[in-house]
Scaffold this active site. Structure first.
Site, PDB file in Angstrom:
ATOM      1  N   ASP A 147     -22.722   1.229  30.183  1.00  0.00           N
ATOM      2  CA  ASP A 147     -21.801   0.113  30.100  1.00  0.00           C
ATOM      3  C   ASP A 147     -20.544   0.112  29.212  1.00  0.00           C
ATOM      4  O   ASP A 147     -20.458   1.307  28.848  1.00  0.00           O
ATOM      5  CB  ASP A 147     -22.688  -1.252  29.749  1.00  0.00           C
ATOM      6  CG  ASP A 147     -22.258  -2.428  30.564  1.00  0.00           C
ATOM      7  OD1 ASP A 147     -21.075  -2.906  30.442  1.00  0.00           O
ATOM      8  OD2 ASP A 147     -23.234  -3.087  31.273  1.00  0.00           O
ATOM      9  N   GLU A 197     -18.900  -7.840  37.955  1.00  0.00           N
ATOM     10  CA  GLU A 197     -18.044  -8.327  36.906  1.00  0.00           C
ATOM     11  C   GLU A 197     -16.933  -7.060  36.612  1.00  0.00           C
ATOM     12  O   GLU A 197     -16.644  -6.751  35.380  1.00  0.00           O
ATOM     13  CB  GLU A 197     -18.817  -8.509  35.519  1.00  0.00           C
ATOM     14  CG  GLU A 197     -19.879  -9.527  35.724  1.00  0.00           C
ATOM     15  CD  GLU A 197     -20.652  -9.870  34.404  1.00  0.00           C
ATOM     16  OE1 GLU A 197     -21.145 -10.683  34.206  1.00  0.00           O
ATOM     17  OE2 GLU A 197     -20.773  -8.617  33.692  1.00  0.00           O
ATOM     18  N   HIS A 199     -16.877  -2.494  33.670  1.00  0.00           N
ATOM     19  CA  HIS A 199     -18.018  -1.979  32.575  1.00  0.00           C
ATOM     20  C   HIS A 199     -17.970  -0.698  32.050  1.00  0.00           C
ATOM     21  O   HIS A 199     -18.933   0.022  31.808  1.00  0.00           O
ATOM     22  CB  HIS A 199     -19.381  -2.495  32.872  1.00  0.00           C
ATOM     23  CG  HIS A 199     -19.873  -4.034  33.020  1.00  0.00           C
ATOM     24  ND1 HIS A 199     -19.836  -4.638  31.981  1.00  0.00           N
ATOM     25  CD2 HIS A 199     -20.063  -4.911  34.066  1.00  0.00           C
ATOM     26  CE1 HIS A 199     -20.074  -5.918  32.362  1.00  0.00           C
ATOM     27  NE2 HIS A 199     -19.978  -5.951  33.536  1.00  0.00           N
TER      28      HIS A 199
HETATM   29  C1  ACM Z   1     -24.980  -8.819  35.935  1.00  0.00           C
HETATM   30  O1  ACM Z   1     -25.928  -9.682  35.095  1.00  0.00           O
HETATM   31  N1  ACM Z   1     -23.791  -8.513  35.389  1.00  0.00           N
HETATM   32  C2  ACM Z   1     -25.298  -7.953  36.731  1.00  0.00           C
END
Ligand code: ACM
Length: 508
Positions: A170, A304, A241
């Protein structure tokens, strides 16, 4: 009978069988592995011995391999002896989990004691309703040691959960060794500092944090998972991410600003660029990580991913024009397609977060629907299989209650998921049209770890919500009060196992 998850069918009969050590077991050869794990567990807890015998007359427990049983299912008959039939090792191991839950809870502790194992005469016929009974663990925001993950795998096995999805990277860290890209761990596995208190307070702890799994660590985890009939599902989350990746390899960024492994929580704007060399890099990394998990399903992330940098990048806009893309979100599809194609060719099933639905999705991709139930319905309507993980129900980084005494969590109330709420979760949403129900492969609970910094806190957030979830996804959830009445004894088992679960509201 306080067994969790509750079996589909139990018929109690008069009488009982009493076992003593050594337990004499007769087993068909192909199920021998599950017996070895059972024997190891008994030796480590109550100190019992398990002896293999080869005649029915001598056997306390007869185990037969029976391909007419459903996958992961078993039939247990206790009367004139004890007989288990199962089609596979998972089914047999679940029969053992059932039998062990008939013993006093204290017998789950290592170095405990059991004189006699008393088993009521009964017939149990049991098998899971859903093949995907998953738990997700974010080891990127906070790193968890091999021992912590092994322990979680054991706890999954106890609850008949069968997939552990590991979120391996991440913005805040990269957690798996990739020999061809050494800076991913040399640089990407460490951050300078982490938020203290809630992110919105803007305070830093100034304490470096990091860690990663070596090839040997992954082998150890896979071996442990195999013993518990758990499949590990690695996730490499790209193209968003990705700030830890970009700290290591800035050439794949859109921005030319130097980046460090991110020290804040949230969603970094710094994403991978969409040039060919970057797609090649992503493919190469995913190939290397996939090689550590032969045959496993592979999750390519995809959640995201902000498009702000792509929108202001001339190179990205040129690629959009060249490919006739209307919306910058479709650029993410370049990654989805490339990575899915590569992994599928290597024989891996591919999963992705539901944001990939914003672009074209290759056939066979399984969608993990997290934003809400509707995303799962949308995926099914598009002909894709779905694992349901809606945050409103099964995100265990959400508060356990609205009490101000709860430890800081990702979001304030009303982002609360109580035990009862989890128990009321329906794996197949009501909104899904009947013929598409079969697209729902199961469900998965998520443990994101921005605010879960250690094993005790992980226990607190996971249990007993995971006990409720396990029963829901096994397919036998009924009345919450009835579940609650069984849970007390189960929590004593967890105590014996050293699990620091969250006490029930009416117990504090
Ligand atoms: C997530 O909770 N961003 C998959």
């Amino acid at each position: 009978m306080n067994v969790i998850p509750r079996p589909h069918s139990v018929d109690l009969l008069p009488g009982e069988v009493i076992w003593t050590s050594p337990l004499r077991v007769m087993v068909d050869e192909d199920l021998g592995e599950a017996v070895s794990t059972f024997a190891t567990d008994l030796a480590a807890t109550v100190g019992w011995k398990v002896d293999r015998v080869f005649s029915e007359l001598e056997a306390d427990l007869r185990i037969s391999s029976d391909s007419s049983q459903p996958p992961e299912g078993f039939t247990l008959r206790v009367g004139d002896g004890v007989v288990v039939s199962a089609a596979d090792g998972a089914g047999l191991s679940y029969a053992f989990q059932f039998l062990r839950q008939l013993c006093p809870p204290t017998t789950f502790a290592s170095g405990s004691h059991l004189d006699e194992w008393r088993i009521p005469a009964l017939t149990v016929v049991d098998s899971p309703q859903y093949p995907w009974r998953g738990v997700h663990l974010d080891v990127a925001r906070h790193f968890f040691s091999v021992e912590d993950v092994e322990r979680l795998i054991d706890l999954l096995g106890l609850h008949r959960l069968n997939h552990l999805h590991l979120h391996l990277n991440d913005d805040q860290g990269w957690r798996v060794e990739v020999p061809s890209w050494p800076r991913l761990t040399e640089v990407g596995a460490w951050r300078r500092s982490s938020p203290i208190g809630h992110e919105r307070e803007g305070r830093d702890d100034g304490v470096p944090h990091g860690g990663f799994y070596t090839r040997e660590d992954i082998e150890r985890l896979r071996a442990r998972a195999a013993l518990r009939w758990v499949t590990l599902v690695p996730e490499i989350d790209l193209p968003g991410h990705a700030q830890a990746v970009l700290a290591a390899y800035p050439e794949f960024a859109v921005t030319s600003e130097p980046l460090e492994v991110w020290t804040r929580w949230g969603i970094s704007e710094n994403v991978l660029n969409v040039e060919e060399a970057t797609l090649d890099f992503a493919e190469s990394v995913v190939r290397d990580v996939a090689a550590l998990f032969p045959g496993s399903p592979f999750h390519i992330g995809g959640d995201e991913c902000p498009t702000t940098q792509w929108e202001s990048s001339a190179a990205a806009r040129a690629i959009m024009a060249e490919r006739h893309l209307q919306d910058p979100r479709e650029l993410q599809g370049l990654f989805t397609r490339r990575l899915t194609h590569t992994l599928q060719q290597l024989g891996h099933e591919v999963l992705a977060w539901d944001e990939v639905l914003d672009a074209e999705v290759p056939d066979g991709t399984v969608i993990v629907a997290w934003r809400d139930v509707a995303k799962g319905v949308e995926a099914a309507e598009r002909g894709l299989e779905v694992v349901m993980a809606p945050m409103q129900w099964v995100y265990f980084d959400w508060l356990n209650s609205a009490s101000p005494a709860e430890p800081v969590a990702i979001a304030p109330a009303p982002a609360v998921s109580t035990l009862e709420h989890v128990y009321e979760f329906s794996v197949v949403p009501e909104e899904i049209p009947g013929p598409l129900e079969a697209k729902v492969r199961g469900a998965q609970a998520e443990l994101w770890t921005e605010y879960i910094t250690n094993r005790d806190h992980l226990d607190y957030m996971a249990f007993p919500r995971l006990c409720a979830f396990a029963e829901v996804v096994w397919g036998t959830a009924g009345s919450f009060d009835e579940f609650r009445s069984r849970l007390g004894e189960h929590l004593e088992r967890l105590t014996a196992l050293g699990v620091r679960y969250r006490p029930l509201d009416d117990a504090v």
